[in-house]
Design a protein around this motif. Structure first.
Motif, PDB file in Angstrom:
ATOM      1  N   THR A 160      34.754  38.258  42.775  1.00  0.00           N
ATOM      2  CA  THR A 160      34.839  39.588  42.496  1.00  0.00           C
ATOM      3  C   THR A 160      34.015  39.566  41.133  1.00  0.00           C
ATOM      4  O   THR A 160      34.097  39.068  40.270  1.00  0.00           O
ATOM      5  CB  THR A 160      36.201  40.161  42.189  1.00  0.00           C
ATOM      6  N   ARG A 168      37.554  42.208  33.980  1.00  0.00           N
ATOM      7  CA  ARG A 168      38.002  41.723  35.030  1.00  0.00           C
ATOM      8  C   ARG A 168      39.478  42.225  35.503  1.00  0.00           C
ATOM      9  O   ARG A 168      40.012  41.522  36.611  1.00  0.00           O
ATOM     10  CB  ARG A 168      37.973  40.119  35.099  1.00  0.00           C
ATOM     11  N   PRO A 171      39.438  44.271  39.298  1.00  0.00           N
ATOM     12  CA  PRO A 171      39.737  43.579  40.469  1.00  0.00           C
ATOM     13  C   PRO A 171      41.072  43.452  40.878  1.00  0.00           C
ATOM     14  O   PRO A 171      41.579  43.463  42.111  1.00  0.00           O
ATOM     15  CB  PRO A 171      38.716  42.455  40.759  1.00  0.00           C
ATOM     16  N   LEU A 175      43.632  42.713  44.437  1.00  0.00           N
ATOM     17  CA  LEU A 175      44.036  41.230  44.470  1.00  0.00           C
ATOM     18  C   LEU A 175      45.216  41.288  45.519  1.00  0.00           C
ATOM     19  O   LEU A 175      45.134  40.257  46.289  1.00  0.00           O
ATOM     20  CB  LEU A 175      44.329  40.891  43.123  1.00  0.00           C
ATOM     21  N   ASP A 187      38.243  35.563  40.219  1.00  0.00           N
ATOM     22  CA  ASP A 187      37.808  37.046  39.431  1.00  0.00           C
ATOM     23  C   ASP A 187      37.075  36.447  38.356  1.00  0.00           C
ATOM     24  O   ASP A 187      37.661  36.149  37.293  1.00  0.00           O
ATOM     25  CB  ASP A 187      39.147  37.402  39.251  1.00  0.00           C
TER      26      ASP A 187
END
Length: 377
Positions: A160, A168, A171, A175, A187
């Protein structure tokens, strides 16, 4: 005034005006090239908290505060999660009452200044979601890139990449879904992110150079046992994913591509962000030229750039986008899907701002994602 003196004065004035124009263009282009991760984009209005009660919060009435769906609510030292507008609640003329799901960090008090963000979670996969994960470092072009790795049983990994104005943590929204599908997830934090190497020029390049960090993540995944990877990006992270899927030397190991709110026309995105900074229209061409001069971004027409890239696309791609995105208009997404109907599926999400297609309707979004990913498992 003597002619020589008048000429000198005119030249000086012209040079001063030129320097001012260059400075104005650089300042306007900063809205896109220096968008700080985790901070609101200039298109996102600040809202005031008017009151809080059990399970509800009253915010300034605005188009943003009336969006459908679930969002993070961020402020200085504060993060909370808000759900849909409570239509049955009592609303004053200047407020909107939304469901307050939880306060994840800090406190939420009346008169606080906040903004809506697609980032619903605060922290890492363990603290935010209770998922076991590893903190790893990926060798990148500019240095070590931090990443979270959440193990899964499948041999296809999902990598991602977040986009403009996020980190981050973004994402983390999907998840839990990816974990239920048993995908290992990597990630990534890339150049310019907190803890990652800083680009030499200190600027973001809207995915044009950052994609090489995603390429490094592909190499890492393959070294660690992945047989194939699915690249999943938001905003400029989606641009990175498209670049990697068509340019990487390892593109034959990319089995699929998911693009949420992709920035496919960087000039339009830069103009939108500069306009939100209240840049006069006459200065917008200067902002574009400044960005080209500072970053080396190509100035060829977008549809030609798209066509050149799409001829090299060989894997299925899912685009999640909608007409309410004012930062990355979805016309290029529609054109991309129409150009390659054999590979590209476009899922329209109405009333969703940039990078928030999941937030507007998580259930439908995840079902669309499930149908796309199932053949790639």
């Amino acid at each position: 005034m003597r002619p020589v003196t008048a000429t000198a004065a005119a030249v000086t004035a012209a040079l001063a005006a030129g320097a001012a124009s260059v400075a104005a263009g650089r300042y306007a282009s900063d809205a896109a090239l220096k968008a700080p991760p985790g901070r609101p984009l200039p298109t996102e209005p600040r809202l005031t908290v008017h009151s809080t009660a059990a399970g509800r919060v009253a915010l300034t009435r605005a188009l943003a505060s009336q969006r459908p769906g679930t969002y993070g609510l961020a402020g200085e030292g504060t993060h909370a999660v808000v759900g849909p507008v409570l239509n049955h609640a009592t609303h004053s003329a200047d407020t909107v009452v939304r469901r307050l799901e939880r306060v994840t960090h800090g406190t939420l008090e009346p008169r606080d200044k906040v903004w809506l963000t697609p980032n619903v979670h605060f922290g890492d996969p363990g603290t935010a979601l209770g998922l076991e994960h590893l903190d790893i470092e990926i060798p990148g072009e500019l240095g070590a890139l931090p990443a979270w790795f959440v193990p899964g049983a499948r041999s296809t990994w999902v990598i991602t990449a977040h986009g403009l104005g996020t980190t981050r943590e973004h994402p983390l929204n999907v998840l839990p879904f990816l974990h239920r599908q048993q995908f290992p997830v990597l990630d990534l934090a890339y150049r310019g992110d907190p803890g990652a190497p800083r680009p030499q020029d200190g600027l973001g390049h809207l995915g044009e150079t950052e994609w090489r960090d995603l390429d490094a993540a592909i190499r890492y995944a393959l070294r660690e046992g992945a047989e194939n990877v699915v690249l999943y990006g938001w905003s400029t992270g989606a641009t990175m994913a498209l670049r990697a899927a068509t340019r990487s030397a390892l593109r034959d190991r990319v089995s699929g591509l998911v693009m949420d709110s992709p920035v496919l026309d960087w000039q339009t995105t830069l103009r939108a962000l500069a306009t939100a900074r209240r840049t006069p229209g006459a200065l917008l061409p200067l902002a574009v030229r400044a960005a080209q001069g500072r970053t080396g971004l190509h100035g060829i027409p977008t549809h030609e750039a798209e066509a050149a890239g799409l001829t090299r696309l060989t894997v299925p791609a899912l685009i999640l986008h909608g007409p309410a995105d004012t930062i990355a208009p979805w016309t290029p997404s529609r054109r991309l899907a129409a150009h390659r109907p054999d590979l590209v599926t476009l899922h329209q999400v109405p009333e969703a701002p940039h990078g928030a297609m999941w937030n507007a309707d998580p259930t439908t979004y995840e079902e669309t994602l499930r149908r796309f990913l199932t053949p790639l498992m």
